[in-house]
Enzyme design. Structure first.
Site, PDB file in Angstrom:
ATOM      1  N   GLU A  42     -24.223  -3.404   3.548  1.00 55.81           N
ATOM      2  CA  GLU A  42     -24.740  -2.040   3.440  1.00 55.81           C
ATOM      3  C   GLU A  42     -24.291  -1.499   2.093  1.00 55.81           C
ATOM      4  OE1 GLU A  42     -20.696  -1.352   3.558  1.00 55.81           O
ATOM      5  OE2 GLU A  42     -21.777  -2.658   4.925  1.00 55.81           O
TER       6      GLU A  42
ATOM      7  N   SER B 162     -12.151   4.223  -9.654  1.00 54.46           N
ATOM      8  CA  SER B 162     -12.729   3.167  -8.820  1.00 54.46           C
ATOM      9  C   SER B 162     -14.012   2.569  -9.379  1.00 54.46           C
ATOM     10  CB  SER B 162     -12.989   3.697  -7.412  1.00 54.46           C
ATOM     11  OG  SER B 162     -13.873   4.813  -7.447  1.00 54.46           O
TER      12      SER B 162
ATOM     13  N   LYS C 153     -15.369  -2.785  -5.835  1.00 54.96           N
ATOM     14  CA  LYS C 153     -16.044  -3.489  -4.737  1.00 54.96           C
ATOM     15  C   LYS C 153     -15.985  -5.007  -4.891  1.00 54.96           C
ATOM     16  CE  LYS C 153     -17.568   0.155  -2.451  1.00 54.96           C
ATOM     17  NZ  LYS C 153     -17.111   0.467  -1.074  1.00 54.96           N
TER      18      LYS C 153
END
Length: 393
Positions: free
Chosen positions: A118, A379, A96
């Site tokens: 969000e 990830s 992210k």
């Protein structure tokens, strides 16, 4: 497939379309805000100064490049050559940060003082709070009440970094509802706030822009494989898919190669696998719906995959046959997380464990031929999921 995929995963067509998907379905006030984001992104992405500043932040703050780790013991057991692209080793613990640092720099370029985000699993929220602190911005993060309960560690991290965490109590109280609330909030504050969308979803230019910020994963891995393998390209490229940003970033590095692209969804999400054409959160894509066309609730033990749809470019890749989308159950993901921990000493995020679960299943079933090379994007790390796993094991 090589010839058919040349030029794939470039800029979307007119009106932000990937085939019949994408677009900008938003209130008039947000249409204008999205136009400004697109204009500034195009200008910045063509500016060597902006690209250089982002590269410096990714290197010095986020810790890029991330390594390509051979999973030797697990590979031996499965009969394939499995390599892990280690996004879990970035600062904040997931992919992210790649997207958020890019969008935070854009926000500063536009003169915005606050980031809105969000979050489901909390990793995007943590990354947003981190970037805001680094660049002297404010941050407001919308998070479903259910996710606040199961991701308490990340909620504390966001607040420690100075972000306001706003509980969302409507609907399923998960990622879909957090996204809806964040977009509603943005309508009234477009003048001083930038909405930092966390995945390849939302109105144009977000699906394209977020993929470009995440492309660093695939580009790095492509170069690393060129040095690691005689062929230079793995046989399979695998990543988990909720909205699909880590998968889009990974696939972008290999779309013009013969590598088979596999996106792994949660059994209870599965927008690409079982969704139907619809509109949600500003874009046209594939979403889980009932007989009346109403969006239905998703379910996954992994909060980051608890989303009833998929990014529009993934829907387009599916239709073209360039990428394949499969599903994995909660139990399979838990088993894969345990197996990676006990064979390689790596505790993955439950989102990433879905991708690994498919690799394990496909190797056991013979779908992955013996000796195949597999790149899997890890990830995120599993610290955030320890309390969930502790309750189940």
């Amino acid at each position: 497939m090589r010839d058919a995929s040349m030029g794939m995963m470039g800029e979307p067509r007119a009106r932000g379309r990937f085939g019949e998907y994408g677009g900008r379905y938003a209130p008039e006030s947000l249409v204008e805000a999205c136009r400004e984001v697109e204009e500034v992104f195009r200008e910045a992405w063509a500016d060597p100064g902006f690209r250089g500043a982002l590269a410096e932040l990714l290197a010095l703050h986020a810790g890029r490049p991330t390594p390509l780790t051979p999973a030797r013991r697990l590979s031996e057991a499965l009969g394939v050559r499995l390599y892990l692209k280690r996004e879990d080793l970035t600062h904040t613990g997931s992919h992210k940060i790649n997207n958020v640092l890019g969008q935070a720099l854009l926000a500063a370029r536009m003169g915005r003082r606050r980031l809105i985000a969000e979050t489901g699993a909390g990793q995007h929220g943590v990354a947003t709070a981190t970037a805001a602190a680094l660049l002297g911005l404010e941050a407001t993060v919308f998070m479903g009440e259910r996710d606040i309960e199961r991701q308490a560690l990340n909620v504390f991290r966001m607040r420690m970094l100075g972000a306001e965490v706003v509980p969302v109590t409507t609907g399923s109280r998960t990622l879909k509802d957090a996204t809806s609330e964040a977009m509603r909030h943005w309508v009234g504050v477009t003048g001083d706030s930038h909405y930092c969308v966390g995945s390849v979803v939302g109105p144009d230019p977000y699906p394209w822009m977020v993929r470009e910020f995440q492309r660093v994963i695939g580009d790095e891995a492509r170069g690393q494989f060129a040095a690691e393998l005689r062929t230079g390209v793995p046989d399979h490229v695998v990543a988990c898919v909720g909205g699909g940003s880590n998968a889009a970033g990974t696939f972008a590095g290999f779309a013009d190669t013969p590598a088979r692209l596999v996106g792994v969804e949660a059994e209870g999400g599965a927008g690409a696998s079982r969704g139907r054409l619809g509109v949600l959160h500003g874009c046209r894509s594939l979403f889980l719906q009932d007989g009346d066309g109403q969006i239905t609730e998703a379910h996954s033990i992994a909060a980051g995959l608890d989303y009833p749809g998929v990014g529009p470019e993934h829907a387009h890749l599916r239709d073209l046959g360039r990428a394949r989308y499969v599903t994995v159950t909660d139990d399979e993901a838990i088993g894969a997380a345990i197996r990676l921990a006990r064979t390689e000493g790596i505790v993955p995020a439950l989102e990433s464990a879905h991708a690994l679960a498919w690799v394990i299943r496909a190797a056991d079933d013979g779908e992955l031929p013996a000796g195949s090379t597999v790149l899997m994007t890890l990830s995120g790390r599993g610290d955030k999921d320890i309390s969930t796993l502790k309750e189940l094991l």
